[in-house]
Design a protein around this motif. Structure first.
Motif, PDB file in Angstrom:
ATOM      1  N   ALA A 173       0.826  -1.206   0.000  1.00  0.00           N
ATOM      2  CA  ALA A 173       0.000   0.000   0.000  1.00  0.00           C
ATOM      3  C   ALA A 173       0.864   1.260   0.000  1.00  0.00           C
ATOM      4  N   ASN A 174       1.950   1.248   0.784  1.00  0.00           N
ATOM      5  CA  ASN A 174       2.847   2.405   0.792  1.00  0.00           C
ATOM      6  C   ASN A 174       3.509   2.610  -0.564  1.00  0.00           C
ATOM      7  N   THR A 175       3.907   1.530  -1.201  1.00  0.00           N
ATOM      8  CA  THR A 175       4.502   1.639  -2.531  1.00  0.00           C
ATOM      9  C   THR A 175       3.521   2.255  -3.519  1.00  0.00           C
ATOM     10  N   PHE A 176       2.261   1.856  -3.418  1.00  0.00           N
ATOM     11  CA  PHE A 176       1.248   2.388  -4.339  1.00  0.00           C
ATOM     12  C   PHE A 176       0.990   3.872  -4.073  1.00  0.00           C
ATOM     13  N   THR A 177       0.800   4.243  -2.814  1.00  0.00           N
ATOM     14  CA  THR A 177       0.470   5.645  -2.507  1.00  0.00           C
ATOM     15  C   THR A 177       1.638   6.578  -2.808  1.00  0.00           C
ATOM     16  N   SER A 218       7.416  11.117  11.560  1.00  0.00           N
ATOM     17  CA  SER A 218       6.694  10.046  12.250  1.00  0.00           C
ATOM     18  C   SER A 218       5.265   9.856  11.761  1.00  0.00           C
ATOM     19  N   SER A 219       4.670  10.859  11.153  1.00  0.00           N
ATOM     20  CA  SER A 219       3.304  10.737  10.636  1.00  0.00           C
ATOM     21  C   SER A 219       3.328  10.119   9.248  1.00  0.00           C
ATOM     22  N   GLY A 231      16.713   7.687   8.129  1.00  0.00           N
ATOM     23  CA  GLY A 231      17.869   7.654   9.020  1.00  0.00           C
ATOM     24  C   GLY A 231      18.063   6.297   9.661  1.00  0.00           C
ATOM     25  N   SER A 232      18.137   6.259  10.967  1.00  0.00           N
ATOM     26  CA  SER A 232      18.409   5.005  11.683  1.00  0.00           C
ATOM     27  C   SER A 232      17.268   4.003  11.563  1.00  0.00           C
ATOM     28  N   VAL A 233      16.056   4.485  11.308  1.00  0.00           N
ATOM     29  CA  VAL A 233      14.911   3.575  11.142  1.00  0.00           C
ATOM     30  C   VAL A 233      14.467   3.540   9.679  1.00  0.00           C
ATOM     31  N   GLY A 234      15.378   3.904   8.770  1.00  0.00           N
ATOM     32  CA  GLY A 234      15.015   3.962   7.354  1.00  0.00           C
ATOM     33  C   GLY A 234      14.716   2.611   6.754  1.00  0.00           C
ATOM     34  N   ILE A 235      15.461   1.573   7.163  1.00  0.00           N
ATOM     35  CA  ILE A 235      15.233   0.240   6.610  1.00  0.00           C
ATOM     36  C   ILE A 235      13.841  -0.264   6.971  1.00  0.00           C
ATOM     37  N   GLY A 282      11.339   1.597   7.316  1.00  0.00           N
ATOM     38  CA  GLY A 282      10.327   2.510   6.779  1.00  0.00           C
ATOM     39  C   GLY A 282       9.719   3.389   7.833  1.00  0.00           C
ATOM     40  N   GLY A 283      10.535   3.844   8.789  1.00  0.00           N
ATOM     41  CA  GLY A 283      10.028   4.685   9.868  1.00  0.00           C
ATOM     42  C   GLY A 283       9.766   3.886  11.120  1.00  0.00           C
ATOM     43  N   SER A 284       9.482   4.593  12.201  1.00  0.00           N
ATOM     44  CA  SER A 284       9.249   3.934  13.491  1.00  0.00           C
ATOM     45  C   SER A 284       8.016   3.043  13.480  1.00  0.00           C
ATOM     46  N   GLY A 285       7.046   3.366  12.624  1.00  0.00           N
ATOM     47  CA  GLY A 285       5.829   2.558  12.533  1.00  0.00           C
ATOM     48  C   GLY A 285       5.592   1.982  11.162  1.00  0.00           C
ATOM     49  N   ASN A 286       6.675   1.793  10.392  1.00  0.00           N
ATOM     50  CA  ASN A 286       6.579   1.284   9.011  1.00  0.00           C
ATOM     51  C   ASN A 286       5.662   2.150   8.146  1.00  0.00           C
ATOM     52  N   GLN A 287       5.619   3.445   8.445  1.00  0.00           N
ATOM     53  CA  GLN A 287       4.660   4.304   7.755  1.00  0.00           C
ATOM     54  C   GLN A 287       5.051   4.602   6.310  1.00  0.00           C
TER      55      GLN A 287
END
Length: 332
Positions: free
Chosen positions: A103-107, A183-184, A269-273, A275-280
């Motif tokens: 879904a993230n790839t599509f949006t 984070s959003s 950054g550190s959580v880039g792999i 996709g963010g702290s919540g995989n957003q």
């Protein structure tokens, strides 16, 4: 003298004598050279293209087939493969992380591709006119494409920084609250889309410009005689004439969005792999990298790679179908 007299006295050869042996056809030096020439004429093109096919087989075909085999096995780093059949694919179908990444790839693809191509069309339309410094402007619009992904992403990460970024500072000056661009979910995806749009708009604009310059000027002159404005000429002449090019850029941009990796990884950054702290903003490419080299599940990573390949083949099939439909309409 005696020898020559004897030769004349011998007379003609006897009819019963065996005929003189003549050279066999195709056995002389000329025939051998002719065969070598024919072999050289047939084999030389294959010799010239052989390096490409060898390189493709070593670095393209073999990894593709080997990845397909890995996707049917349970493979851990340092362990032996264990046959699992389609289990990796069924695990993906039951994984919320996979559907979130899809879904993230599509949006991200939509909100980066659509503005990018619309802006590229506008820039190409402006550059198609005789402007001062037109050559400089063409080079300038291509400069973002020549910029390193890492450099561009790091600069935009500072611009979109929640605490001290220039974007939030500008929004605060006009009365808006600071936006959490990291984070959003939607702000983060918009920020990544801005990076992609900034980098690829000029590239697509030059592709459109090359297509626009191939449009016959007679069409514009006829439209001007009919009283069409510049905007009407753009809609009624330019867009229909470069429709195949537009379809090409749509397909290429969609493929690029499906493979998006560098921008979201560096932006996080550190959580880039992750996709963010919540995989957003985790994309399929990031999920594949995380499964393969962080978790160590090479079988699941290979399955994700093949799902991405199937998506790209589906996109290519849709493109061929649309192109065939357009040809039928033009033929009819």
């Amino acid at each position: 003298m005696a020898t020559s007299l004897r030769a004349r006295d011998d007379g003609p050869p006897s009819p019963d004598a065996p005929p003189a042996r003549s050279p066999r056809p195709g056995s002389g030096p000329t025939a051998r050279r002719s065969r070598l020439y024919r072999w050289d004429l047939k084999a030389t093109p294959y010799v010239f293209v052989a390096p490409f096919f060898l390189t493709f087989a070593a670095f393209g075909l073999f990894p593709l087939l080997y990845t397909g085999w890995l996707s049917l096995n349970r493979v851990e780093l340092g362990g032996d493969p264990q046959w699992r059949g389609l289990e990796n694919y069924t695990d993906l179908a039951d994984s919320e992380f996979f559907w979130n990444a899809l879904a993230n790839t599509f949006t991200i693809g939509v909100i980066s591709t659509v503005p990018q191509l619309l802006m590229a069309l506008g820039l190409a339309h402006l550059l198609n006119y005789k402007l001062r410094g037109r050559g400089f402007l063409r080079v300038a619009v291509l400069a973002p494409y020549a910029t390193s992904i890492a450099a561009a992403t790091l600069v935009f990460a500072q611009l979109f920084n929640t605490d001290y970024g220039l974007i939030n500072s500008a929004l605060g000056r006009v009365g808006f609250d600071p936006v959490d661009w990291e984070s959003s979910k939607w702000p983060a995806q918009i920020a990544i889309s801005v990076i992609v749009t900034w980098r690829w708009t000029g590239y697509n604009a030059l592709i459109y410009l090359a297509a626009m310059q191939a449009v016959p000027q007679d069409l514009y002159e006829a439209a001007a005689l009919d009283g069409a404005s510049r905007w009407r000429q753009f809609l009624s002449v330019t867009i229909p004439s470069i429709r195949p090019t537009i379809l090409f850029t749509v397909i290429v941009s969609t493929i690029g969005a499906t493979q998006l990796f560098g921008e979201p990884m560096l932006y996080g950054g550190s959580v880039g792999i992750a996709g963010g702290s919540g995989n957003q903003f985790q994309t399929l490419s990031l999920l594949m990298y995380e499964k393969g080299w962080v978790t160590g599940a090479l079988g699941q990573a290979s399955a994700i790679a093949w799902v991405m390949l199937l998506l790209l083949l589906l996109i290519g099939g849709v493109r061929s179908l649309v192109a065939r439909t357009n040809r039928k309409k033009l033929g009819g």
